[in-house]
Design an enzyme around this catalytic site. Structure first.
Site, PDB file in Angstrom:
ATOM      1  N   HIS A   1     -11.271  -2.782  11.011  1.00  0.00           N
ATOM      2  CA  HIS A   1     -10.445  -3.508  10.218  1.00  0.00           C
ATOM      3  C   HIS A   1     -10.202  -4.956  10.903  1.00  0.00           C
ATOM      4  CE1 HIS A   1      -5.691  -3.961   8.828  1.00  0.00           C
ATOM      5  NE2 HIS A   1      -6.641  -4.571   7.825  1.00  0.00           N
TER       6      HIS A   1
ATOM      7  N   ARG B   1       0.764  -1.434  -0.058  1.00  0.00           N
ATOM      8  CA  ARG B   1       0.057   0.011  -0.044  1.00  0.00           C
ATOM      9  C   ARG B   1       0.761   1.124   0.041  1.00  0.00           C
ATOM     10  NH1 ARG B   1      -2.300   0.160   4.694  1.00  0.00           N
ATOM     11  NH2 ARG B   1      -2.456  -2.023   5.299  1.00  0.00           N
TER      12      ARG B   1
ATOM     13  N   CYS C   1       0.241  -9.328  11.477  1.00  0.00           N
ATOM     14  CA  CYS C   1       0.528  -9.819  12.944  1.00  0.00           C
ATOM     15  C   CYS C   1      -0.075 -10.765  13.412  1.00  0.00           C
ATOM     16  CB  CYS C   1       0.065  -8.489  13.867  1.00  0.00           C
ATOM     17  SG  CYS C   1       1.193  -7.111  13.724  1.00  0.00           S
ATOM     18  N   GLY C   2      -0.721 -11.725  12.516  1.00  0.00           N
ATOM     19  CA  GLY C   2      -1.153 -12.825  12.733  1.00  0.00           C
ATOM     20  C   GLY C   2      -2.820 -12.621  12.656  1.00  0.00           C
ATOM     21  N   LYS C   3      -3.508 -11.757  11.970  1.00  0.00           N
ATOM     22  CA  LYS C   3      -4.608 -11.761  11.993  1.00  0.00           C
ATOM     23  C   LYS C   3      -5.385 -12.864  11.185  1.00  0.00           C
ATOM     24  CE  LYS C   3      -7.875  -8.045  10.116  1.00  0.00           C
ATOM     25  NZ  LYS C   3      -7.234  -7.530   8.977  1.00  0.00           N
TER      26      LYS C   3
ATOM     27  N   ARG D   1       2.181  -6.303  17.237  1.00  0.00           N
ATOM     28  CA  ARG D   1       3.521  -6.983  17.117  1.00  0.00           C
ATOM     29  C   ARG D   1       4.220  -5.968  18.367  1.00  0.00           C
ATOM     30  NH1 ARG D   1       6.816 -10.094  13.374  1.00  0.00           N
ATOM     31  NH2 ARG D   1       4.698 -10.464  12.136  1.00  0.00           N
TER      32      ARG D   1
ATOM     33  N   ASN E   1       5.801  -9.578   1.043  1.00  0.00           N
ATOM     34  CA  ASN E   1       4.272  -9.194   0.973  1.00  0.00           C
ATOM     35  C   ASN E   1       3.697  -9.923  -0.055  1.00  0.00           C
ATOM     36  OD1 ASN E   1       1.949  -7.759   2.107  1.00  0.00           O
ATOM     37  ND2 ASN E   1       2.163  -6.131   0.525  1.00  0.00           N
TER      38      ASN E   1
ATOM     39  N   TYR F   1      -0.858  -3.081  -7.246  1.00  0.00           N
ATOM     40  CA  TYR F   1      -1.047  -3.756  -6.137  1.00  0.00           C
ATOM     41  C   TYR F   1      -2.293  -3.630  -5.288  1.00  0.00           C
ATOM     42  CZ  TYR F   1      -0.656  -5.004  -1.070  1.00  0.00           C
ATOM     43  OH  TYR F   1      -0.659  -5.646   0.003  1.00  0.00           O
TER      44      TYR F   1
HETATM   45  C1  SPV Z   1      -3.419  -5.189   4.987  1.00  0.00           C
HETATM   46  O1  SPV Z   1      -2.490  -4.685   4.565  1.00  0.00           O
HETATM   47  O2  SPV Z   1      -4.062  -4.804   6.176  1.00  0.00           O
HETATM   48  C2  SPV Z   1      -4.139  -5.913   4.083  1.00  0.00           C
HETATM   49  C3  SPV Z   1      -3.695  -5.952   2.664  1.00  0.00           C
HETATM   50  O3  SPV Z   1      -5.251  -6.630   4.352  1.00  0.00           O
HETATM   51  S1  SPV Z   1      -4.030  -4.539   1.575  1.00  0.00           S
HETATM   52  O4  SPV Z   1      -5.097  -4.848   0.869  1.00  0.00           O
HETATM   53  O5  SPV Z   1      -2.891  -4.296   1.101  1.00  0.00           O
HETATM   54  O6  SPV Z   1      -4.689  -3.776   2.618  1.00  0.00           O
HETATM   55 MN    MN Z   2      -6.034  -5.695   6.361  1.00  0.00          MN
END
Ligand code: SPV
Ligand code: MN
Length: 627
Positions: A249, A87, A273-275, A420, A387, A221
């Site tokens: 989120h 991102r 972070c393990g989500k 984390r 990533n 991306y």
């Molecule tokens: C995140 O980075 O929190 C994601 C992937 O779930 S993204 O679509 O890049 O946001």
């Molecule tokens: Mn996300």
């Protein structure tokens, strides 16, 4: 004939024109016509919910080179450009009309200027290309939670990703008739070189909150381009704030307790972070792994997964740690792998931590790759990016929860915040009440940074509710909305913090990857009043006995008292330092911080200091009284 109808007639075949006109929505027609005028698209494909259309989008991604088929049916691979692998926080901005203010932390630009800039970047970018118009629904269809969305893009990869990740929405648009209440996304990947966006210096993601419209340009991306993902979350947060619900989120999962009981948890963790792995715990069921909407219904909080698929980090997904995902990633079903290494001989994907042998050559996001290949700066290029991701539908997973598509959502039993954190929070702790949980857990979340966004790694970053990157309202208002959301709820969900990344004084992780299952199952017992805990200055932690039982039963591990004491020692100086760090941000940067946040910090500090006077800097859980 109106100009809009003229434009549409000129660029749409009669089949596509009829499909668009079957949706009796002037705002939609205007949006498509404007996009045609702006981007100069040569033709337009209007995608309905039928399988044939979805197959067409998939085929197109292969035809234009954005995806290539792999060795297993349904599997494809996509590469983003070398500098387009996460991102883009700096290039993502809100278009702010005069007089509105989102506070010092959120990134924005003057609406008039920004709109002009992004429209000039989009000008004629689709010349000679087919524009895709796709319809989706955020949340289950035909539900109070549903938000219809239209995506315009010239990237079949973006369209294909959305077909996997979101519920179809063409029929939903038929139902909303002329209503203007929907989200709109326009994306162009811009000029391509070797099938990746070339003009990364002109990459922008601009968000118009007044128009429920997001522009994205010169990027591929997913986090920058898949409108329904993080771009829609930004629009939803503002809409939720206006309408009295929450857009978070968060993953949503069903934790399976004794006697067949299912208790639903939603959890916020910053990226990487393990989500996803928490939402996918063995023996439990997944509702969603990334974004949830919450509403109050009949005195209870309920939530839904906004999506129906997973765009997950692939590193360390292997048969041992994530057997369910791993199985989908190695069986015939629809999967897009992105930014992994492809072994060209076998046409097979490899990624870091996949449990197999990494190929020493192949193709990755840098092109032809071999072990030891260096980038322009002389740094070694790793085979598969940190990533690198996979996209798949939860419907292809064996652990999908039975209520995943329920229009009523699932009842929320508990909320979990995790980051984390190498040295402060214990592995699991329950907040004393809703307000303490929102302030001391959610609003105090920090995380050591990872590869999911561009920038430096390993820095401790403040990230309230792990939603900071996506907030579209001032931070104080967002916290207040969360605090207020418990009003009128009979039994507000319990709030927990977790930390999977705690280390000892030598920098060694104190927990195994699998331990998180025990923390979640303990929280499940707590929510249902089955276990007592121990009161610490920061919340309620488990008793050794209860954890030992869960470790034994679920992981076959003898959980010793020594392990317990090391993991659950309350580290007073670290906790005080954390409060100071986070409070400083609120004092200096968040003008509208609710007073209760400072009051709650003062109380927590008082409790920590009193405990420090009595027990010293590190408090063994064995020295603390039960509740
Ligand atoms: C995140 O980075 O929190 C994601 C992937 O779930 S993204 O679509 O890049 O946001
Ligand atoms: Mn996300």
């Amino acid at each position: 004939m109106s100009t809009i109808a003229k434009t549409l007639k000129a660029k749409l075949t009669s089949k596509n024109y009829n499909r668009l006109m079957a949706l009796k929505n002037a705002r939609l027609h205007e949006f498509v016509a404007d996009a045609i005028e702006l981007t100069g698209a040569a033709s337009v494909y209007v995608c309905t919910d039928c399988e044939e259309d979805r197959a067409y989008i998939r085929q197109l991604a292969m035809k234009n080179g954005e995806e290539r088929p792999l060795n297993i049916p349904g599997h494809t691979c996509h590469f983003d450009g070398c500098n387009d692998l996460a991102r883009d926080k700096g290039g993502t901005k809100y278009l702010l009309p005069p007089g509105s203010d989102l506070g010092a932390i959120l990134n924005s630009t003057d609406k008039q200027q920004g709109t002009k800039e992004i429209r000039s970047l989009l000008k004629d970018l689709m010349a000679g290309r087919e524009m895709l118009v796709l319809f989706f629904c955020l949340g289950p269809v035909d539900s109070e939670f549903s938000i219809p969305c239209v995506q315009i893009t010239d990237s079949p990869y973006v369209g294909h990703s959305e077909v996997i990740l979101y519920r179809p929405g063409y029929e939903q648009f038929r139902k909303i008739g002329s209503s203007g209440d929907f989200f709109r996304f326009i994306h162009s990947e811009g000029e391509l070189e070797n099938a990746v966006s070339k003009n990364i210096d002109k990459r922008r993601v601009y968000i118009d909150l007044e128009e429920n419209l997001v522009y994205s340009v010169n990027t591929q991306y997913g986090g920058n381009t898949i409108g329904l993902k993080k771009l829609a979350l930004r629009l939803a947060i503002q809409k939720a704030s206006r309408e009295g619900w929450l857009a978070e989120h968060m993953f949503v999962m069903g934790a399976h307790g004794p006697g067949g009981r299912v208790t639903y948890f939603a959890g916020a963790f910053p990226s990487a972070c393990g989500k996803t792995s928490t939402s996918m715990l063995r023996g439990q069921t997944i509702v969603g792994d990334d974004i949830a909407y919450f509403r109050k219904k009949k005195g209870r909080m309920r939530c839904v997964n906004v999506e129906k698929g997973i765009f997950g980090i692939i590193e360390d997904v292997n048969a041992k740690g994530d057997p369910v995902i791993h199985e989908a990633l190695t069986s015939p079903c629809e999967v897009i792998f992105s930014n992994v290494l492809i072994d060209d001989k076998k046409n097979k994907p490899h990624w870091l931590g996949d449990g197999g042998e990494m190929s020493s050559e192949g193709t990755n996001y840098s092109g032809k790759w071999h072990k030891g290949k260096k980038d322009a700066k002389g740094d070694e290029l790793i085979a598969s990016h940190k990533n690198a991701r996979y996209s798949l539908s939860i419907e292809d997973l064996k652990n999908m929860d039975a209520l995943m598509h329920d229009p009523e959502g699932v009842p929320v039993g508990g909320i979990i915040y995790g980051g984390r954190d190498s040295d402060t929070w214990v592995p699991v702790e329950q907040a004393f009440n809703w307000a303490e949980g929102i302030v001391l857990k959610g609003a105090s979340l920090e995380s050591e940074t990872t590869a999911a966004t561009l920038g430096q790694m390993g820095v401790r970053a403040f990230n309230l509710m792990s939603n900071l990157d996506f907030l579209s309202i001032p931070l104080g208002r967002y916290i207040q909305n969360n605090l207020d959301f418990a009003e009128g709820v009979e039994n507000p969900p319990m709030i927990f913090s977790v930390n999977y990344f705690l280390k000892d004084e030598n920098g060694k992780y104190l927990n195994g990857m699998g331990d998180k299952l025990v923390w979640i199952l303990w929280a499940e017992l707590r929510v249902n009043g089955d276990v007592e805990g121990i009161r610490t200055p920061t919340g309620v932690i488990p008793k050794h006995r209860d954890l030992a039982g869960l470790f034994k039963k679920n992981l076959g591990i003898e959980y010793t008292e020594g392990d317990y004491v090391r993991q659950f020692t309350i580290r007073i100086p670290e906790n005080l330092a954390k409060l100071d760090r986070v409070e400083k941000i609120y004092t200096e940067k968040v003008a509208d911080t609710p007073a209760i946040l400072f009051e709650t910090y003062a109380e927590a500090r008082k409790r920590l200091r009193a405990a420090q006077d009595r027990y010293g800097d590190n408090i063994s859980p064995l020295d603390l009284p039960a509740e």
